[in-house]
Write a protein that holds these residues in place. Structure first.
Motif, PDB file in Angstrom:
ATOM      1  N   ALA A 150      -9.160  -6.652  21.524  1.00  0.00           N
ATOM      2  CA  ALA A 150      -7.901  -6.653  20.501  1.00  0.00           C
ATOM      3  C   ALA A 150      -7.677  -5.022  19.612  1.00  0.00           C
ATOM      4  O   ALA A 150      -8.248  -4.162  19.979  1.00  0.00           O
ATOM      5  CB  ALA A 150      -8.705  -7.351  19.437  1.00  0.00           C
ATOM      6  N   ILE A 151      -6.377  -5.256  19.413  1.00  0.00           N
ATOM      7  CA  ILE A 151      -5.295  -3.605  20.019  1.00  0.00           C
ATOM      8  C   ILE A 151      -5.217  -3.724  17.745  1.00  0.00           C
ATOM      9  O   ILE A 151      -5.181  -4.993  16.761  1.00  0.00           O
ATOM     10  CB  ILE A 151      -4.585  -3.937  19.298  1.00  0.00           C
ATOM     11  CG1 ILE A 151      -4.373  -3.810  21.276  1.00  0.00           C
ATOM     12  CG2 ILE A 151      -3.907  -2.731  19.456  1.00  0.00           C
ATOM     13  CD1 ILE A 151      -3.053  -3.698  22.516  1.00  0.00           C
ATOM     14  N   GLU A 152      -6.039  -3.016  17.227  1.00  0.00           N
ATOM     15  CA  GLU A 152      -6.087  -2.725  15.502  1.00  0.00           C
ATOM     16  C   GLU A 152      -4.606  -2.572  15.470  1.00  0.00           C
ATOM     17  O   GLU A 152      -4.144  -1.586  15.508  1.00  0.00           O
ATOM     18  CB  GLU A 152      -6.839  -1.824  15.266  1.00  0.00           C
ATOM     19  CG  GLU A 152      -8.278  -1.869  15.228  1.00  0.00           C
ATOM     20  CD  GLU A 152      -9.372  -1.360  14.826  1.00  0.00           C
ATOM     21  OE1 GLU A 152      -8.693  -0.452  13.978  1.00  0.00           O
ATOM     22  OE2 GLU A 152     -10.701  -1.467  14.957  1.00  0.00           O
ATOM     23  N   ILE A 153      -3.976  -3.301  14.231  1.00  0.00           N
ATOM     24  CA  ILE A 153      -2.136  -3.287  13.879  1.00  0.00           C
ATOM     25  C   ILE A 153      -2.674  -2.097  13.007  1.00  0.00           C
ATOM     26  O   ILE A 153      -3.273  -3.401  12.175  1.00  0.00           O
ATOM     27  CB  ILE A 153      -1.572  -4.527  13.651  1.00  0.00           C
ATOM     28  CG1 ILE A 153      -1.660  -4.988  15.224  1.00  0.00           C
ATOM     29  CG2 ILE A 153      -0.778  -4.059  13.689  1.00  0.00           C
ATOM     30  CD1 ILE A 153      -1.225  -5.917  15.262  1.00  0.00           C
ATOM     31  N   ASP A 154      -2.107  -1.367  12.371  1.00  0.00           N
ATOM     32  CA  ASP A 154      -1.848  -0.863  10.699  1.00  0.00           C
ATOM     33  C   ASP A 154      -1.424  -1.560   9.837  1.00  0.00           C
ATOM     34  O   ASP A 154       0.112  -0.886  10.399  1.00  0.00           O
ATOM     35  CB  ASP A 154      -1.166   0.771  10.704  1.00  0.00           C
ATOM     36  CG  ASP A 154      -1.497   1.240   9.515  1.00  0.00           C
ATOM     37  OD1 ASP A 154      -1.197   0.290   8.628  1.00  0.00           O
ATOM     38  OD2 ASP A 154      -1.179   2.505   9.665  1.00  0.00           O
ATOM     39  N   PRO A 155      -1.582  -2.200   8.771  1.00  0.00           N
ATOM     40  CA  PRO A 155      -1.008  -3.639   7.841  1.00  0.00           C
ATOM     41  C   PRO A 155       0.484  -2.680   7.828  1.00  0.00           C
ATOM     42  O   PRO A 155       1.468  -2.792   6.781  1.00  0.00           O
ATOM     43  CB  PRO A 155      -1.454  -3.902   7.464  1.00  0.00           C
ATOM     44  CG  PRO A 155      -2.551  -3.197   7.266  1.00  0.00           C
ATOM     45  CD  PRO A 155      -2.706  -2.203   8.143  1.00  0.00           C
ATOM     46  N   ASN A 156       0.459  -1.295   7.385  1.00  0.00           N
ATOM     47  CA  ASN A 156       1.513  -0.697   6.364  1.00  0.00           C
ATOM     48  C   ASN A 156       2.688   0.552   7.934  1.00  0.00           C
ATOM     49  O   ASN A 156       3.806   0.265   7.704  1.00  0.00           O
ATOM     50  CB  ASN A 156       0.878   0.851   6.804  1.00  0.00           C
ATOM     51  CG  ASN A 156       0.067   0.740   5.215  1.00  0.00           C
ATOM     52  OD1 ASN A 156       0.032  -0.850   4.234  1.00  0.00           O
ATOM     53  ND2 ASN A 156      -1.009   1.069   4.844  1.00  0.00           N
ATOM     54  N   ASP A 157       2.454  -0.831   8.782  1.00  0.00           N
ATOM     55  CA  ASP A 157       2.959   0.060   9.842  1.00  0.00           C
ATOM     56  C   ASP A 157       3.887  -0.966  10.118  1.00  0.00           C
ATOM     57  O   ASP A 157       3.970  -1.575  11.422  1.00  0.00           O
ATOM     58  CB  ASP A 157       2.562   0.068  11.420  1.00  0.00           C
ATOM     59  CG  ASP A 157       3.430   1.294  12.457  1.00  0.00           C
ATOM     60  OD1 ASP A 157       4.603   1.459  12.064  1.00  0.00           O
ATOM     61  OD2 ASP A 157       2.791   0.773  13.734  1.00  0.00           O
ATOM     62  N   LEU A 158       5.214  -1.289   9.427  1.00  0.00           N
ATOM     63  CA  LEU A 158       6.392  -2.116   9.518  1.00  0.00           C
ATOM     64  C   LEU A 158       7.417  -2.048  10.514  1.00  0.00           C
ATOM     65  O   LEU A 158       7.991  -1.197  10.843  1.00  0.00           O
ATOM     66  CB  LEU A 158       6.840  -2.251   8.091  1.00  0.00           C
ATOM     67  CG  LEU A 158       5.122  -3.011   7.396  1.00  0.00           C
ATOM     68  CD1 LEU A 158       5.972  -2.771   5.699  1.00  0.00           C
ATOM     69  CD2 LEU A 158       4.661  -4.389   7.519  1.00  0.00           C
ATOM     70  N   ASN A 159       7.891  -2.612  11.255  1.00  0.00           N
ATOM     71  CA  ASN A 159       8.473  -2.957  12.047  1.00  0.00           C
ATOM     72  C   ASN A 159      10.043  -4.030  11.663  1.00  0.00           C
ATOM     73  O   ASN A 159       9.701  -4.685  10.212  1.00  0.00           O
ATOM     74  CB  ASN A 159       8.193  -4.005  13.471  1.00  0.00           C
ATOM     75  CG  ASN A 159       8.143  -3.985  14.153  1.00  0.00           C
ATOM     76  OD1 ASN A 159       7.244  -2.041  13.957  1.00  0.00           O
ATOM     77  ND2 ASN A 159       7.977  -4.282  15.771  1.00  0.00           N
ATOM     78  N   ASN A 160      11.197  -3.137  11.717  1.00  0.00           N
ATOM     79  CA  ASN A 160      12.595  -3.777  10.782  1.00  0.00           C
ATOM     80  C   ASN A 160      12.297  -5.300  11.484  1.00  0.00           C
ATOM     81  O   ASN A 160      12.005  -5.720  13.178  1.00  0.00           O
ATOM     82  CB  ASN A 160      13.492  -3.506  11.667  1.00  0.00           C
ATOM     83  CG  ASN A 160      13.488  -1.935  11.173  1.00  0.00           C
ATOM     84  OD1 ASN A 160      13.392  -1.770   9.864  1.00  0.00           O
ATOM     85  ND2 ASN A 160      14.400  -0.843  11.729  1.00  0.00           N
ATOM     86  N   CYS A 161      12.820  -6.064  10.923  1.00  0.00           N
ATOM     87  CA  CYS A 161      12.945  -7.464  10.932  1.00  0.00           C
ATOM     88  C   CYS A 161      14.558  -7.997  10.168  1.00  0.00           C
ATOM     89  O   CYS A 161      14.948  -7.167   9.819  1.00  0.00           O
ATOM     90  CB  CYS A 161      12.293  -8.712  11.145  1.00  0.00           C
ATOM     91  SG  CYS A 161      11.738  -8.197   9.147  1.00  0.00           S
ATOM     92  N   LEU A 162      14.844  -8.860  10.615  1.00  0.00           N
ATOM     93  CA  LEU A 162      16.257  -9.674  10.816  1.00  0.00           C
ATOM     94  C   LEU A 162      15.636 -10.257   8.963  1.00  0.00           C
ATOM     95  O   LEU A 162      15.177 -10.813   9.065  1.00  0.00           O
ATOM     96  CB  LEU A 162      16.974 -10.595  11.176  1.00  0.00           C
ATOM     97  CG  LEU A 162      18.482 -10.668  10.471  1.00  0.00           C
ATOM     98  CD1 LEU A 162      19.346 -10.416  10.487  1.00  0.00           C
ATOM     99  CD2 LEU A 162      19.104 -11.907  12.241  1.00  0.00           C
ATOM    100  N   ASN A 163      16.375 -10.275   7.886  1.00  0.00           N
ATOM    101  CA  ASN A 163      15.523 -10.855   6.689  1.00  0.00           C
ATOM    102  C   ASN A 163      16.981 -11.705   5.696  1.00  0.00           C
ATOM    103  O   ASN A 163      18.027 -11.006   5.580  1.00  0.00           O
ATOM    104  CB  ASN A 163      15.436  -9.931   5.331  1.00  0.00           C
ATOM    105  CG  ASN A 163      15.231 -10.394   4.291  1.00  0.00           C
ATOM    106  OD1 ASN A 163      15.099 -10.086   3.170  1.00  0.00           O
ATOM    107  ND2 ASN A 163      14.369 -11.680   4.500  1.00  0.00           N
ATOM    108  N   MET A 164      16.737 -13.113   6.082  1.00  0.00           N
ATOM    109  CA  MET A 164      17.419 -13.421   5.109  1.00  0.00           C
ATOM    110  C   MET A 164      17.010 -14.256   3.600  1.00  0.00           C
ATOM    111  O   MET A 164      16.363 -14.552   3.450  1.00  0.00           O
ATOM    112  CB  MET A 164      17.685 -14.776   6.301  1.00  0.00           C
ATOM    113  CG  MET A 164      19.030 -14.792   7.348  1.00  0.00           C
ATOM    114  SD  MET A 164      18.134 -13.844   8.813  1.00  0.00           S
ATOM    115  CE  MET A 164      16.895 -15.022   8.824  1.00  0.00           C
TER     116      MET A 164
END
Length: 738
Positions: A150-164
């Motif tokens: 498993a790869i640890e993911i920093d919860p603060n490292d956020l990607n852009n997404c489309l938000n409606m």
């Protein structure tokens, strides 16, 4: 023929019935004894099976019986039968991996310890079955410990997404919508898959209604499913119109809705038709909503970055094996061919090897000498990649790169730039995306004749990487190390549970397949590569991860943790086979020689599973018997201990049909008795006394109709009612040498 539960008791009951009809009247006639009883009475004259072994001539021989551990520890009929007739017992399942190892890897040896304690108290030895096998393993646990890391993911490292954001839920699906307009319409009749990562503030569904730009020709397709956590959702469809507007409808939803990593691909293609579907760029080109709708849509930094890693696609990237499947060369116009490796010490670390290629003087073209790096992957335009290598030459030089479809299949004039090479090892790095002109490539070519003078080049640590998502696969060495640890834990635990009492084991069970597919003259080891899909799914093949050394590892661990007087056997079936003239046994003998060739591994004996049948066709039966003889002769020549580990017998009629217990005739029972006698007698005749470890009968009684092993077949020496069969006499006569 039907056997009674108690032969003598049945006869006495018949006699009593004959004289009880009249109180004082003498019978004027004789009652003839039923043939079924008369034919079986002779069996009462036989003693316990183990009494027929000549102990003076066979001091180390052990007569064994396989049984279920629970039946033995219950101290009932099977406990008494086993102790009275046999020297040794084998647990059918209790000492196997899956019976002990739980899904989390913890081990419960309580049943093993009870079994050992009970046998020890009775003075009956145990033959261990089995330490390493591909079947009856805890696949869930074993696969879990070699699963992707498993790869640890920093919860603060956020990607852009489309938000409606919608103000509230409305009445109709079309009341809130967002769409993406493709640059070109879809091809009618082509199958496509549209996928995304999606989540919502409350669980909902998002119907997908693609249409033409003018809103006509709408296809009302399945809905994407959105939960409150990020998850993958997709819709597969075939375009029945030149669809160009991808419409997502969520009118009945009120709250926050998020899309990320939106892809639209034709089946068989890796080209994503949606630009910036990952929303990494602050660009909503192509995205829109109907002008009359009041909800908002925007790019927002919300989605956690998906777990990813960079994977090297180059086989033998460190040049330490002879694998040239990724490394090719063209020298002086000859090739492409497998690259040439230098001697040890030519590598970038000063110890290992490298690819060594020499260009010629005064070449006509800069590509007359080339080095190719090919990978088992087809790149498409827009794919991100990384490339790096260690490189040097015997003189300073510049080399250029090309994009190829297979070595020699030129596609584009550049791909990773033009490295400057010095006489010292230097790392060259390049990262970028595949240009449109290089769509479909799988090879990088380096032109080594740019300098126009003879130059010797050295290449090492060659990496061509792509980004992959999910966990990081363990390397083959990491998997081997992990499974060696698991095997160590298992064997150490078993030996501790047995506390030195079990001194003989099937150390490896059923290692060989029934064919030689690699052409080396030996039957191959069993593997997911040479078994059925069902077997591959059900079993766990240690040798696929530990290689040919898996037996050596098992032997080493058994000797490390077991008692000093341990005897280790390799056990297999079909060693007496006539259809391949004992081919499997011949291969097994050579495999043992190979395993022992290290001068350390010592295998004490060979176990033969003889799950045979007695054939009523005399020609077939003669062939079977002939190859039983050949088997014992071949085994005797090895000098190893020889054990018949799993002897049982069915019957096949003259037409080749298997006969179930209820239908076996008196003639067939007696034929089986003779075959038992033949097998046991030949064992003593052909196996030298010093090599006679023993014989184990695999089934005391006939198999029940619902059994998982030879269901409904007459495989026992006793019938289902615990009465001796003719087979008992044949077995006893074979032991006594009659």
């Amino acid at each position: 023929m039907k056997h009674t539960n108690n032969i003598l008791g049945a006869f006495m009951l018949t006699a009593v019935m004959a004289v009880s009809c009249v109180d004082d009247t003498q019978l004027l006639f004789d009652v003839e004894k039923p043939a079924s009883i008369a034919n079986m009475e002779y069996l009462n004259n036989y003693g316990a099976l183990k009494s027929y072994v000549d102990r003076a001539a066979n001091p180390g021989f052990k007569l064994g019986l396989a049984l279920e551990a629970a039946d033995y520890t219950a101290r009932g009929l099977m406990f008494r039968l086993a102790n009275a007739n046999f020297d040794e017992i084998t647990a059918g399942n209790a000492m196997k991996y899956a019976s002990v190892v739980k899904d989390d890897g913890t081990m419960d040896f309580s049943k093993v310890m009870s079994f050992v304690e009970m046998a020890q108290s009775a003075g009956t030895t145990i033959y261990g079955h089995t330490l390493v096998w591909h079947a009856q393993q805890n696949n869930k646990y074993l696969n879990s410990i070699i699963a992707d890391r498993a790869i640890e993911i920093d919860p603060n490292d956020l990607n852009n997404c489309l938000n409606m954001t919608t103000p509230s839920a409305s009445a109709n699906d079309w009341d809130w919508q967002v769409y993406y307009d493709l640059k070109a319409p879809l091809t009618v009749g082509q199958e496509y898959t549209i996928s995304m990562r999606i989540k919502a503030s409350t669980a909902t569904s998002v119907p997908f209604w693609p249409s033409k730009l003018d809103g006509q020709g709408t296809q009302y397709l399945a809905a994407f499913t959105a939960g409150t956590a990020w998850a993958e959702s997709s819709v597969k469809f075939t375009a029945n119109n030149p669809l160009q507007r991808m419409m997502f409808c969520f009118g009945k939803f009120g709250g926050e809705l998020y899309f990320d990593d939106v892809t639209l691909k034709a089946t068989g293609s890796d080209v994503n038709l949606i630009a910036n579907g990952s929303f990494d760029e602050d660009d909503l080109a192509g995205w829109g909503k109907p002008g009359y709708q009041s909800h908002s849509y925007k790019i927002k930094g919300e989605a956690p970055a998906p777990a990813s890693y960079w994977a090297n696609l180059v086989n033998n990237f460190d040049c330490e094996s002879d694998d040239v499947s990724s490394l090719f060369e063209t020298v002086k116009g000859t090739g492409p061919r497998g690259a040439t490796f230098g001697a040890a010490g030519t590598g970038a670390d000063g110890v290992g090897r490298s690819v060594v290629i020499q260009s010629g003087d005064n070449p006509a073209n800069s590509w007359d000498t080339q080095f190719f790096v090919k990978v088992p992957h087809t790149f498409v335009a827009g794919d991100a990649f990384k490339f790096s290598m260690m490189v040097k030459a015997d003189k300073a030089a510049t080399i250029s790169s090309q994009a190829h479809l297979n070595p020699g299949g030129y596609k584009h004039w550049t791909i990773v730039g033009s490295p400057n090479v010095t006489t010292e090892w230097k790392e060259y790095k390049f990262s970028g995306t595949i240009p449109g002109e290089a769509d479909g490539i799988n090879t990088i070519a380096f032109n080594l004749s740019e300098s126009k003078v003879a130059t010797t080049y050295y290449f090492d640590d060659i990496k061509w990487e792509i980004e992959k998502f999910g966990g990081i696969p363990l390397t083959p060495q990491e998997k081997a190390d992990t499974l060696t640890w698991a095997m160590d834990k298992w064997i150490a635990g078993m030996m501790e549970a047995c506390d030195g009492y079990v001194t003989a084991w099937d150390v490896v069970n059923e290692a060989l397949s029934g064919a030689d597919k690699d052409g080396d003259g030996l039957y191959d080891l069993q593997s997911v590569k040479n078994v059925s899909e069902a077997d591959a799914k059900a079993n766990f093949y240690w040798q696929d991860y530990l290689g040919n050394d898996f037996t050596r590892i098992a032997v080493k661990l058994a000797r490390q943790y077991g008692p000093a007087n341990m005897k280790l056997f390799v056990n297999d079936y079909n060693l007496e086979s006539d259809w391949d003239d004992n081919g499997k046994l011949k291969s097994l003998v050579k495999w043992i020689e190979r395993w022992e060739s290290d001068g350390i591994t010592k295998i004490d004996g060979i176990g033969t599973q003889m799950h045979v049948s007695c054939y009523m066709n005399p020609i077939t039966q003669a062939s079977k018997e002939d190859h039983v003889v050949k088997m014992f002769e071949l085994m005797a020549k090895t000098g190893k201990l020889i054990k018949i580990t799993e002897l049982d017998m069915g019957v096949v009629d003259a037409s080749g049909n298997k006969v179930l217990t209820a239908n076996v005739t008196e003639e067939q029972h007696k034929a089986m008795s003779e075959y038992y006698k033949f097998i046991v007698k030949k064992y003593f005749e052909l196996i030298p006394a010093a090599q006679r470890y023993g014989i184990t009968q695999w089934a005391a009684k006939d198999s029940p109709t619902g059994s998982g092993w030879r269901a409904g077949e007459p495989i026992g020496l006793w019938d289902a009612n615990n009465s001796r069969k003719h087979a008992y006499a044949g077995f006893a006569d074979g032991l006594s040498g009659k």
